[in-house]
Write an enzyme that holds these catalytic residues in place. Structure first.
Site, mmCIF file in Angstrom:
data_model
loop_
_atom_site.group_PDB
_atom_site.id
_atom_site.type_symbol
_atom_site.label_atom_id
_atom_site.label_comp_id
_atom_site.label_asym_id
_atom_site.label_seq_id
_atom_site.Cartn_x
_atom_site.Cartn_y
_atom_site.Cartn_z
ATOM 1 N N ASN A 30 0.434 1.389 -5.229
ATOM 2 C CA ASN A 30 1.303 1.083 -5.344
ATOM 3 C C ASN A 30 0.638 -1.272 -5.553
ATOM 4 O O ASN A 30 0.057 -0.969 -5.281
ATOM 5 C CB ASN A 30 2.601 1.440 -4.310
ATOM 6 C CG ASN A 30 1.652 1.791 -2.777
ATOM 7 O OD1 ASN A 30 1.337 0.771 -2.493
ATOM 8 N ND2 ASN A 30 1.736 3.269 -3.328
ATOM 9 N N THR A 74 8.712 3.328 -3.833
ATOM 10 C CA THR A 74 7.537 3.766 -2.935
ATOM 11 C C THR A 74 7.483 3.803 -1.784
ATOM 12 O O THR A 74 7.994 2.929 -0.732
ATOM 13 C CB THR A 74 6.027 2.895 -3.768
ATOM 14 O OG1 THR A 74 5.230 3.795 -3.095
ATOM 15 C CG2 THR A 74 6.168 1.445 -3.194
ATOM 16 N N SER A 75 7.311 5.238 -0.960
ATOM 17 C CA SER A 75 6.909 5.133 0.364
ATOM 18 C C SER A 75 6.231 4.420 1.316
ATOM 19 O O SER A 75 6.272 4.074 2.199
ATOM 20 C CB SER A 75 6.531 7.030 0.925
ATOM 21 O OG SER A 75 5.950 7.179 -0.135
ATOM 22 N N GLU A 76 5.183 3.965 0.242
ATOM 23 C CA GLU A 76 4.115 3.384 0.793
ATOM 24 C C GLU A 76 4.169 1.471 1.102
ATOM 25 O O GLU A 76 3.283 0.813 1.572
ATOM 26 C CB GLU A 76 2.344 3.449 0.092
ATOM 27 C CG GLU A 76 1.819 5.088 0.029
ATOM 28 C CD GLU A 76 0.730 5.304 0.560
ATOM 29 O OE1 GLU A 76 0.485 4.772 -1.097
ATOM 30 O OE2 GLU A 76 0.128 6.017 0.065
ATOM 31 N N HIS A 95 -2.514 -1.604 -3.249
ATOM 32 C CA HIS A 95 -2.783 -0.456 -3.193
ATOM 33 C C HIS A 95 -2.973 0.984 -4.073
ATOM 34 O O HIS A 95 -2.376 1.166 -4.579
ATOM 35 C CB HIS A 95 -2.407 0.012 -2.163
ATOM 36 C CG HIS A 95 -2.219 1.888 -1.482
ATOM 37 N ND1 HIS A 95 -3.723 1.786 -0.599
ATOM 38 C CD2 HIS A 95 -1.407 3.038 -1.881
ATOM 39 C CE1 HIS A 95 -3.140 3.126 -1.183
ATOM 40 N NE2 HIS A 95 -2.664 3.251 -1.756
ATOM 41 N N HIS A 97 -6.636 3.722 -5.784
ATOM 42 C CA HIS A 97 -7.530 4.815 -4.983
ATOM 43 C C HIS A 97 -9.110 4.178 -5.732
ATOM 44 O O HIS A 97 -9.632 5.434 -7.041
ATOM 45 C CB HIS A 97 -7.386 5.918 -5.139
ATOM 46 C CG HIS A 97 -5.785 6.570 -4.564
ATOM 47 N ND1 HIS A 97 -5.318 7.350 -4.899
ATOM 48 C CD2 HIS A 97 -5.211 6.093 -3.363
ATOM 49 C CE1 HIS A 97 -4.001 7.552 -4.006
ATOM 50 N NE2 HIS A 97 -4.063 6.506 -3.067
HETATM 51 ZN ZN LIG Z 1 -2.355 6.386 -1.968
#
Ligand SMILES: [Zn+2]
Length: 284
Positions: A30, A74-76, A95, A97
């Site tokens: 996100n 997004t929850s993040e 953010h 990965h």
């Molecule tokens: Zn993540």
């Protein structure tokens, strides 16, 4: 006046980059950008970062409440908001990965420093935040100890989070630099060992960093160690450490007959004479 549409376009562009680089599988990752001290733009949930359109971007207030956008945020974003609250100068957060950087935290390895000049100048120390379930406020709090003294942190067994005072593209840069670095470390260790830049030479790089206007490295301000995780990549392990056969027990041990003292000098001389006689007889 901030051009919100342009900021949304920049978010979409960085989304395409993190997806193309393999830093965000499926709907992973996100991105957010601060509009002003009350408003943040962020990516929606359950959408691939590779195919974002400006119209998909959500608007939230500083508590995370959605105030704009047709998709669910997004929850993040709570993680992003913690960074914006602690660092009023930060403009963007990314953010995702990235596999090589994330692999270090999965393996329980801190990212070593004092290896590549660009990493010393642009990133400095790369902290690893402890693991916490993604999405909740406890997760957001894991990186708070680092936001004042780093540009990017690894989230243990999860991914990375980068922030920038300039733009969302810079926050993406830190991510790209870190993952390329971790990839080189992994490759170097496969070849052999990881050799380091000496501390005096790292000091020279930190002088350059200050001259470039990139600020004083937090390691200098805190009088902290310049080189961390110096145990990483010390080269091949000894036979005792890896349980490999030791040289004396290997099949390369010379046969008994060739060991010194196993055959007397007289015997050797007799064998040489006998072989010479047979050759001479064959020649005749
Ligand atoms: Zn993540």
């Amino acid at each position: 006046m901030v051009n919100e549409f342009k900021l949304k376009q920049e978010i979409c562009e960085v989304g395409r980059k993190i997806y193309a680089k393999g830093f965000a599988a499926a709907n992973d990752g996100n991105i957010s950008v601060r509009v002003d001290d009350k408003t943040v733009l962020c990516t929606p949930t359950m959408v691939s970062k590779g195919y974002l359109k400006p119209d998909d971007i959500c608007t939230v207030d500083m508590t995370g409440r959605q105030i704009g956008g047709r998709r669910k945020r997004t929850s993040e974003v709570l993680l992003h908001l913690e960074i914006y609250k602690v660092r009023p100068d930060v403009k963007a957060v990314v953010h995702c990965h990235p596999p090589y950087a994330t692999a270090f935290s999965v393996a329980g390895e801190e990212i070593p420093t004092c290896v590549l000049p660009e990493v010393e100048v642009f990133l400095g120390t790369i902290p690893t935040a402890r693991y916490e379930t993604p999405g909740a406020s406890a997760f957001a709090e894991t990186i708070l100890p680092f936001v004042g003294k780093a540009k990017i942190a690894v989230l243990k067994n999860h991914g990375t989070v980068a922030w920038s005072e300039e733009s969302v593209d810079r926050a993406y840069w830190w991510t790209e630099i870190l993952d390329a670095y971790c990839r080189i470390l992994v490759l170097a260790k496969q070849i052999g060992r990881v050799e380091r830049i000496s501390e005096p030479k790292v000091e020279e790089l930190l002088d350059l960093k200050e001259r470039f206007g990139l600020g004083v490295d937090p390691r200098r301000m805190e009088h902290a160690d310049l080189c961390v995780n110096t145990d990483f990549g010390r080269g091949f392990r000894s036979p005792a450490e890896c349980g490999c056969p030791t040289p004396s027990a290997s099949p390369m041990t010379p046969p008994e007959i060739l060991k010194p003292g196993a055959v007397s000098d007289e015997e050797v001389e007799r064998m040489v004479r006998e072989i010479t006689d047979r050759i001479m007889a064959a020649v005749k």
